[in-house]
Design a protein around this motif. Sequence first.
Motif, mmCIF file in Angstrom:
data_model
loop_
_atom_site.group_PDB
_atom_site.id
_atom_site.type_symbol
_atom_site.label_atom_id
_atom_site.label_comp_id
_atom_site.label_asym_id
_atom_site.label_seq_id
_atom_site.Cartn_x
_atom_site.Cartn_y
_atom_site.Cartn_z
ATOM 1 N N ASP A 47 4.482 6.634 -0.860
ATOM 2 C CA ASP A 47 4.344 6.208 0.533
ATOM 3 C C ASP A 47 3.004 6.619 1.133
ATOM 4 O OD1 ASP A 47 6.965 4.920 1.393
ATOM 5 O OD2 ASP A 47 7.661 6.705 0.368
ATOM 6 N N TYR A 48 2.396 7.672 0.590
ATOM 7 C CA TYR A 48 1.057 8.019 1.059
ATOM 8 C C TYR A 48 0.061 6.921 0.672
ATOM 9 C CZ TYR A 48 2.865 12.726 1.886
ATOM 10 O OH TYR A 48 3.590 13.790 2.340
ATOM 11 N N GLY A 49 0.235 6.359 -0.537
ATOM 12 C CA GLY A 49 -0.642 5.279 -0.982
ATOM 13 C C GLY A 49 -0.483 4.034 -0.131
ATOM 14 N N PHE A 50 0.762 3.721 0.245
ATOM 15 C CA PHE A 50 1.014 2.550 1.071
ATOM 16 C C PHE A 50 0.389 2.694 2.456
ATOM 17 C CE2 PHE A 50 5.004 1.728 -1.573
ATOM 18 C CZ PHE A 50 4.397 0.701 -2.274
ATOM 19 N N TRP A 89 5.641 -2.857 -1.956
ATOM 20 C CA TRP A 89 5.953 -2.322 -0.627
ATOM 21 C C TRP A 89 7.079 -3.104 0.033
ATOM 22 C CZ3 TRP A 89 5.743 1.490 2.680
ATOM 23 C CH2 TRP A 89 5.915 1.245 4.034
ATOM 24 N N GLU A 90 7.035 -4.432 -0.094
ATOM 25 C CA GLU A 90 8.071 -5.265 0.512
ATOM 26 C C GLU A 90 9.439 -4.950 -0.090
ATOM 27 O OE1 GLU A 90 8.051 -7.348 3.046
ATOM 28 O OE2 GLU A 90 5.967 -6.836 3.445
ATOM 29 N N VAL A 91 9.489 -4.819 -1.408
ATOM 30 C CA VAL A 91 10.755 -4.507 -2.079
ATOM 31 C C VAL A 91 11.246 -3.120 -1.658
ATOM 32 C CG1 VAL A 91 11.854 -4.069 -4.311
ATOM 33 C CG2 VAL A 91 10.273 -5.993 -4.046
ATOM 34 N N SER A 100 10.475 -1.388 1.037
ATOM 35 C CA SER A 100 10.829 -1.360 2.454
ATOM 36 C C SER A 100 12.225 -1.927 2.687
ATOM 37 C CB SER A 100 9.788 -2.151 3.250
ATOM 38 O OG SER A 100 10.132 -2.210 4.617
ATOM 39 N N ARG A 101 12.501 -3.088 2.079
ATOM 40 C CA ARG A 101 13.826 -3.702 2.245
ATOM 41 C C ARG A 101 14.915 -2.807 1.652
ATOM 42 N NH1 ARG A 101 12.425 -9.948 0.420
ATOM 43 N NH2 ARG A 101 10.896 -10.386 2.076
ATOM 44 N N PHE A 102 14.625 -2.242 0.506
ATOM 45 C CA PHE A 102 15.593 -1.375 -0.165
ATOM 46 C C PHE A 102 15.955 -0.169 0.708
ATOM 47 C CE2 PHE A 102 15.572 2.564 -2.905
ATOM 48 C CZ PHE A 102 16.911 2.513 -3.260
ATOM 49 N N LEU A 103 14.947 0.544 1.172
ATOM 50 C CA LEU A 103 15.214 1.767 1.933
ATOM 51 C C LEU A 103 15.833 1.469 3.294
ATOM 52 C CD1 LEU A 103 12.065 3.829 0.943
ATOM 53 C CD2 LEU A 103 14.432 4.404 0.438
ATOM 54 N N GLU A 104 15.409 0.407 3.925
ATOM 55 C CA GLU A 104 16.004 0.044 5.216
ATOM 56 C C GLU A 104 17.475 -0.338 5.051
ATOM 57 O OE1 GLU A 104 13.552 -2.969 6.872
ATOM 58 O OE2 GLU A 104 11.854 -1.613 7.251
ATOM 59 N N LYS A 105 17.786 -1.051 3.966
ATOM 60 C CA LYS A 105 19.174 -1.415 3.708
ATOM 61 C C LYS A 105 20.020 -0.183 3.404
ATOM 62 C CE LYS A 105 22.105 -4.205 0.677
ATOM 63 N NZ LYS A 105 22.144 -5.125 -0.506
ATOM 64 N N MET A 106 19.468 0.751 2.608
ATOM 65 C CA MET A 106 20.206 1.975 2.279
ATOM 66 C C MET A 106 20.453 2.816 3.528
ATOM 67 S SD MET A 106 20.767 1.531 -0.885
ATOM 68 C CE MET A 106 20.777 -0.200 -0.381
ATOM 69 N N ARG A 107 19.483 2.808 4.413
ATOM 70 C CA ARG A 107 19.645 3.567 5.658
ATOM 71 C C ARG A 107 20.709 2.931 6.541
ATOM 72 N NH1 ARG A 107 14.328 3.599 8.822
ATOM 73 N NH2 ARG A 107 15.061 1.500 9.262
ATOM 74 N N GLU A 108 20.692 1.608 6.622
ATOM 75 C CA GLU A 108 21.692 0.901 7.427
ATOM 76 C C GLU A 108 23.108 1.095 6.875
ATOM 77 O OE1 GLU A 108 20.428 -3.118 7.426
ATOM 78 O OE2 GLU A 108 18.645 -2.741 8.664
#
Length: 345
Positions: free
Chosen positions: A108-111, A125-127, A129-137
């Motif tokens: 995430d520092y690289g992003f 990054w897109e993959v 981002s979607r993955f972590l946002e879904k896991m959080r939800e």
Amino acid sequence: MNVCLLLDDTETLGGIQLMALDTVEPLLKSGFHVTLVTRQMGDWFLRRLLTIGSARVALRRFMPTSTANIIMDAVQAFPNGCELRFNFHGDVQPVDADIIYFHQFNIDYGFRSSAKARLKLLPQWEVRSRFLEKMRENDRLFLVNSTFTMAEARHFWGITNVKVLHPPVHVERYSDWSNVPRPRRVVTVHRLDDYMLKVIKEVASSLDYEFVVMGSVKNANSLTELSKLPRNVKVIPNVDEPTKKVYLQTSRTYFNANMFVEGFGIAVVEGMAAGALPVVRRVGGQLDYAPEEFMFNNVDDAIDKVERAVESWDYEKASLMKNIAQRFSLNAYADKLINIVTKIV
């Protein structure tokens, strides 16, 4: 209950792979059925797995890297019959699971760095981002290896359902030392690379101590810094376990010359179990256990802290380091792991 543990890379002989084996064993001993889900079983990993017990293996098909394949691959990751899904390497495996273990958030520092780097990493990054946002939800449980990594999870992604599960360390291998004088020796265990060797060179050139650097290397001839090291530095590539143990138990100081963020630092804890005083950067997972008086901010500071540790070493301090290291034993890890899993099921 069948616990499915996902780890695609079992060919690399690394800390994550060893930790996976140390996770399978207590699960089996506690009465769980365990299925290891992977792409290709490494020979060394399979040999170790067979000595542990009756874990099953489910092989995943290989798919060429692309954004579309990564998304499809994530959906098809776990086989049928998994009652508890455990993604053991969430850093690089964007796969939904009941438990997701993150070893670091370095990517995430690289992003969040230069525009050029962000453009290059945009598909991943897109993959991610979607993955972590879904896991959080979905309020999935995230496990991390230190309070520092937990802070990164909250800072980068706003993840709140997160717990610290420190990695297991085989402290019993290094704790059988006695109260005998030790030479003014500094030891480092780390993958041998030019950047780390440059740090060793700067520190060792300024101190009249013996430095022993041990670690894995694919091709020692490719390391340009090896020929530049001062005479008080001894390098042991691809060290075997008995030799590593001898040097850890006969050194006054363990110097972690890694200038990047360390998510936890298993080798540092091994050194402490052996009675060496740890000199580490003031960042990362080492904040959970290393004494503040030996933490450094830069190379000049490291020189001062290494000297302080070597000259102040005594049996009492060494024993205190060993006691701290015991907090991360295999038994301590197993107890915490089983407690977390049983609460979920």
